[in-house]
Design a protein around this motif. Structure first.
Motif, PDB file in Angstrom:
ATOM      1  N   SER A 109      16.676  60.147  44.744  1.00  0.00           N
ATOM      2  CA  SER A 109      15.776  60.597  45.805  1.00  0.00           C
ATOM      3  C   SER A 109      14.427  61.019  45.217  1.00  0.00           C
ATOM      4  CB  SER A 109      16.420  61.763  46.559  1.00  0.00           C
ATOM      5  OG  SER A 109      15.534  62.296  47.497  1.00  0.00           O
ATOM      6  N   ALA A 110      14.463  61.747  44.100  1.00  0.00           N
ATOM      7  CA  ALA A 110      13.220  62.181  43.454  1.00  0.00           C
ATOM      8  C   ALA A 110      12.429  60.976  42.952  1.00  0.00           C
ATOM      9  CB  ALA A 110      13.529  63.133  42.306  1.00  0.00           C
ATOM     10  N   GLN A 111      13.130  59.984  42.398  1.00  0.00           N
ATOM     11  CA  GLN A 111      12.447  58.777  41.919  1.00  0.00           C
ATOM     12  C   GLN A 111      11.810  58.022  43.077  1.00  0.00           C
ATOM     13  OE1 GLN A 111      15.640  56.809  39.865  1.00  0.00           O
ATOM     14  NE2 GLN A 111      15.079  57.686  37.875  1.00  0.00           N
ATOM     15  N   ALA A 112      12.540  57.907  44.190  1.00  0.00           N
ATOM     16  CA  ALA A 112      12.007  57.198  45.359  1.00  0.00           C
ATOM     17  C   ALA A 112      10.782  57.917  45.901  1.00  0.00           C
ATOM     18  CB  ALA A 112      13.073  57.076  46.439  1.00  0.00           C
ATOM     19  N   ASP A 155       4.848  58.221  46.506  1.00  0.00           N
ATOM     20  CA  ASP A 155       3.571  58.895  46.239  1.00  0.00           C
ATOM     21  C   ASP A 155       2.621  57.976  45.479  1.00  0.00           C
ATOM     22  OD1 ASP A 155       4.506  61.132  47.521  1.00  0.00           O
ATOM     23  OD2 ASP A 155       4.941  62.255  45.678  1.00  0.00           O
ATOM     24  N   VAL A 156       3.166  57.252  44.522  1.00  0.00           N
ATOM     25  CA  VAL A 156       2.327  56.324  43.739  1.00  0.00           C
ATOM     26  C   VAL A 156       1.774  55.235  44.650  1.00  0.00           C
ATOM     27  CG1 VAL A 156       2.374  54.538  41.952  1.00  0.00           C
ATOM     28  CG2 VAL A 156       3.399  56.771  41.514  1.00  0.00           C
ATOM     29  N   ARG A 157       2.644  54.674  45.527  1.00  0.00           N
ATOM     30  CA  ARG A 157       2.171  53.619  46.445  1.00  0.00           C
ATOM     31  C   ARG A 157       1.098  54.157  47.383  1.00  0.00           C
ATOM     32  NH1 ARG A 157       7.703  52.216  46.588  1.00  0.00           N
ATOM     33  NH2 ARG A 157       7.965  53.269  48.600  1.00  0.00           N
ATOM     34  N   ALA A 158       1.312  55.377  47.892  1.00  0.00           N
ATOM     35  CA  ALA A 158       0.316  55.973  48.793  1.00  0.00           C
ATOM     36  C   ALA A 158      -1.003  56.193  48.054  1.00  0.00           C
ATOM     37  CB  ALA A 158       0.831  57.292  49.357  1.00  0.00           C
ATOM     38  N   GLY A 159      -0.910  56.642  46.809  1.00  0.00           N
ATOM     39  CA  GLY A 159      -2.122  56.839  46.010  1.00  0.00           C
ATOM     40  C   GLY A 159      -2.857  55.541  45.755  1.00  0.00           C
ATOM     41  N   MET A 160      -2.092  54.477  45.500  1.00  0.00           N
ATOM     42  CA  MET A 160      -2.715  53.176  45.270  1.00  0.00           C
ATOM     43  C   MET A 160      -3.417  52.678  46.530  1.00  0.00           C
ATOM     44  SD  MET A 160      -2.268  52.583  42.143  1.00  0.00           S
ATOM     45  CE  MET A 160      -2.768  50.889  41.984  1.00  0.00           C
ATOM     46  N   ARG A 161      -2.797  52.918  47.695  1.00  0.00           N
ATOM     47  CA  ARG A 161      -3.446  52.502  48.957  1.00  0.00           C
ATOM     48  C   ARG A 161      -4.757  53.253  49.137  1.00  0.00           C
ATOM     49  NH1 ARG A 161       1.790  52.453  51.071  1.00  0.00           N
ATOM     50  NH2 ARG A 161       1.526  54.533  51.925  1.00  0.00           N
TER      51      ARG A 161
END
Length: 199
Positions: free
Chosen positions: A105-108, A113-119
């Protein structure tokens, strides 16, 4: 007779007496015996916590998962089948599964968060000209609203900035719904005139 098993590198020894004791406690817990639950907690919590801590490393999260494990034991003790395995192994399997679930769950969440930051990085910033235009337009609207009678201004402000429906505005202000509709219609008409917008 000593039976040993390994869960995620943690060696667990079970002698027949304590294995029988855990199984007996689980069956009593399934029947709703909270004293048996307390006894099982006292008997197993430190070993369960050690296993969880080994998987998660983080002490605070391990304490949370420990609570989740014993809640699950309380709720699902009826699914323990003594003929298919030992009680202690059943408890430790639940603990291990919960700890691994928390890691996943923590990894997901981290990946989200990384995907949102990239967007956000790929979203072009609003140009300075657009920001200036928006500010000028906001000031014009604010001045036009100030020119409206207070009742119209209040109805429009509650609707467009507060997100209230016409019936909610009527209830909030203690005014008939028909009056609110008229105020909003007349207010929008005057607002268009003040802003010089053609209908």
């Amino acid at each position: 007779m000593l039976v040993e098993m390994v869960i995620d590198g943690v060696e667990v020894g079970e002698d027949g007496d304590s294995a029988d004791r855990v199984a007996e406690l689980l069956m009593r817990i399934a029947a709703g015996d909270d004293t048996a639950f307390g006894t099982l907690y006292d008997m197993m919590s430190s070993r369960v916590f050690g296993l969880i801590l080994r998987v998660l490393v983080d002490r605070a999260q391990s304490e949370e998962v420990l609570q989740e494990v014993f809640l699950e034991i309380w709720q699902s003790a009826g699914s323990f089948a003594p003929n298919r395995g030992q009680g202690r192994s059943w408890v430790l399997t639940i603990a291990h599964r919960r700890a691994v679930d928390r890691v996943r769950s923590a990894q997901a969440a981290g990946e989200r968060d990384v995907r949102a930051g990239m967007r956000e990085l790929n979203t072009p910033a609003v140009a300075v000209e657009e920001q200036v235009e928006l500010r000028i337009e906001s000031r014009r609207v604010a001045r036009a609203l100030e020119a409206l009678p207070e009742a119209q201004r209040e109805a429009l402000t509650l609707a467009y900035f507060g997100g209230y429906s016409q019936s909610e505005i009527a209830a909030l202000s203690g005014t008939p719904l028909g009056t609110i509709k008229t105020r909003m219609r007349d207010g929008l008409s005057r607002l268009r005139t003040e802003l010089g917008v053609a209908v």
